[in-house]
Motif scaffolding. Structure first.
Motif, short mmCIF file in Angstrom:
data_model
loop_
_atom_site.label_atom_id
_atom_site.label_comp_id
_atom_site.label_asym_id
_atom_site.label_seq_id
_atom_site.Cartn_x
_atom_site.Cartn_y
_atom_site.Cartn_z
N LEU A 36 66.25 -20.91 -24.19
CA LEU A 36 65.05 -20.09 -24.02
C LEU A 36 63.79 -20.95 -23.97
O LEU A 36 62.88 -20.69 -23.17
N ALA A 37 63.74 -21.99 -24.80
CA ALA A 37 62.60 -22.90 -24.78
C ALA A 37 62.51 -23.60 -23.42
O ALA A 37 61.43 -23.71 -22.83
N ALA A 38 63.66 -24.05 -22.90
CA ALA A 38 63.67 -24.71 -21.59
C ALA A 38 63.19 -23.77 -20.50
O ALA A 38 62.41 -24.17 -19.62
N MET A 39 63.61 -22.51 -20.55
CA MET A 39 63.19 -21.53 -19.55
C MET A 39 61.68 -21.27 -19.63
O MET A 39 61.04 -20.94 -18.64
N SER A 40 61.11 -21.45 -20.81
CA SER A 40 59.68 -21.23 -21.00
C SER A 40 58.83 -22.29 -20.32
O SER A 40 57.66 -22.07 -20.03
N LEU A 47 46.87 -15.89 -14.70
CA LEU A 47 46.11 -15.33 -15.82
C LEU A 47 46.14 -13.80 -15.74
O LEU A 47 46.14 -13.26 -14.65
N PRO A 48 46.16 -13.10 -16.89
CA PRO A 48 46.21 -13.63 -18.25
C PRO A 48 47.63 -13.92 -18.73
O PRO A 48 47.83 -14.40 -19.82
N VAL A 49 48.64 -13.63 -17.90
CA VAL A 49 50.04 -13.83 -18.30
C VAL A 49 50.72 -14.74 -17.29
O VAL A 49 50.77 -14.42 -16.11
N PRO A 50 51.23 -15.91 -17.71
CA PRO A 50 51.89 -16.80 -16.77
C PRO A 50 53.26 -16.26 -16.35
O PRO A 50 53.90 -15.54 -17.10
N MET A 51 53.69 -16.60 -15.13
CA MET A 51 55.03 -16.21 -14.68
C MET A 51 55.96 -17.39 -14.96
O MET A 51 55.65 -18.52 -14.61
N ALA A 85 56.72 -24.25 -33.40
CA ALA A 85 57.52 -25.04 -32.45
C ALA A 85 57.03 -24.72 -31.03
O ALA A 85 56.80 -23.56 -30.70
N PRO A 86 56.88 -25.73 -30.18
CA PRO A 86 56.34 -25.51 -28.83
C PRO A 86 57.41 -24.97 -27.87
O PRO A 86 57.83 -25.63 -26.94
N VAL A 87 57.82 -23.73 -28.10
CA VAL A 87 58.95 -23.15 -27.36
C VAL A 87 58.56 -22.00 -26.43
O VAL A 87 59.40 -21.46 -25.72
N LEU A 88 57.29 -21.62 -26.43
CA LEU A 88 56.84 -20.53 -25.56
C LEU A 88 56.36 -21.10 -24.22
O LEU A 88 56.45 -22.29 -23.97
N SER A 89 55.84 -20.25 -23.39
CA SER A 89 55.42 -20.61 -22.04
C SER A 89 54.57 -21.87 -22.02
O SER A 89 53.53 -21.93 -22.69
N GLY A 90 55.03 -22.87 -21.29
CA GLY A 90 54.28 -24.11 -21.16
C GLY A 90 54.14 -24.90 -22.44
O GLY A 90 53.26 -25.74 -22.57
N GLY A 91 54.98 -24.65 -23.43
CA GLY A 91 54.91 -25.37 -24.70
C GLY A 91 53.97 -24.75 -25.72
O GLY A 91 53.65 -25.37 -26.73
N ALA A 92 53.56 -23.51 -25.47
CA ALA A 92 52.68 -22.83 -26.43
C ALA A 92 53.43 -22.56 -27.73
O ALA A 92 54.65 -22.43 -27.74
#
Length: 195
Positions: A36-40, A47-51, A85-92
């Motif tokens: 899931l982290a890799a897919m993120s 904006l405001p939600v990345p694809m 942990a930086p596991v959300l979209s783009g490492g968020a």
């Protein structure tokens, strides 16, 4: 549960995690959070939600793990994110994302994994790719509905539809088709190996 029903639940997934030991299942949860982290990290900035490929990952975890273990895996991944942990979209990372514009999508993810997993356990899986596509599409639609509703509380319904739902519809269809194709290939590979 009778033996036939139990074996059909075990056979829905090429991973067959339901029949594995607790150690295997814990390892699957950890691997699932890494997936899931890799897919993120695979994303198109918007904006405001990345694809990104998060909904693909969430649907795949649900389809392969089942509704219980899939939901647990997604919740574990979200806990990792909340803890930094930086596991959300783009490492968020960080708890702030659970109250911002993307919070509705994040809270929808375990529900999506549960829905897709529940449908997969009932035959909407790689053995029936059209149904697997519909299951993934239903999961994506649910995610967009919940996420869009949350977004609407801060920017209004019209803007939420324009920025948080409509741009993601074609991506949802494509990711659902990709997921169904992957499940079909996995199903074919595992059933071929069983003969």
């Amino acid at each position: 549960m009778n033996t036939t029903a139990a074996s059909s639940l075990d056979a829905y997934s090429p991973l067959r995690l339901q029949s594995r030991s607790l150690t295997w299942q814990v390892a699957a949860v950890l691997l699932g959070t890494l997936f899931l982290a890799a897919m993120s990290y695979i994303e198109v900035p918007m904006l405001p939600v990345p694809m990104n490929m998060q909904t693909f990952g969430v649907a795949m975890v649900g389809a392969l793990y089942g509704w219980r273990l899939g939901g647990i895996t997604v919740i574990a991944w979200l806990i990792e994110a909340a803890l930094g942990a930086p596991v959300l979209s783009g490492g968020a990372a960080g708890a702030i994302h659970f109250v911002g514009p993307t919070a509705g999508y994040l809270f929808a993810f375990p529900i999506v994994a549960g829905l897709v997993g529940w449908l997969a356990e009932r035959g909407w899986n790689g053995s029936k790719p059209l149904l697997a596509f519909v299951a993934a599409l239903a999961g994506n639609a649910l995610c967009l509905a919940i996420g869009g509703a949350w977004l609407a509380t801060s920017i209004g319904v019209d803007q939420a539809l324009i920025y948080g739902v409509v741009p993601f519809l074609s991506g949802a269809a494509l990711k659902s088709a990709l997921g169904a194709a992957v499940l079909f290939v996995l199903h074919r590979a595992t059933t071929k190996g069983a003969h």
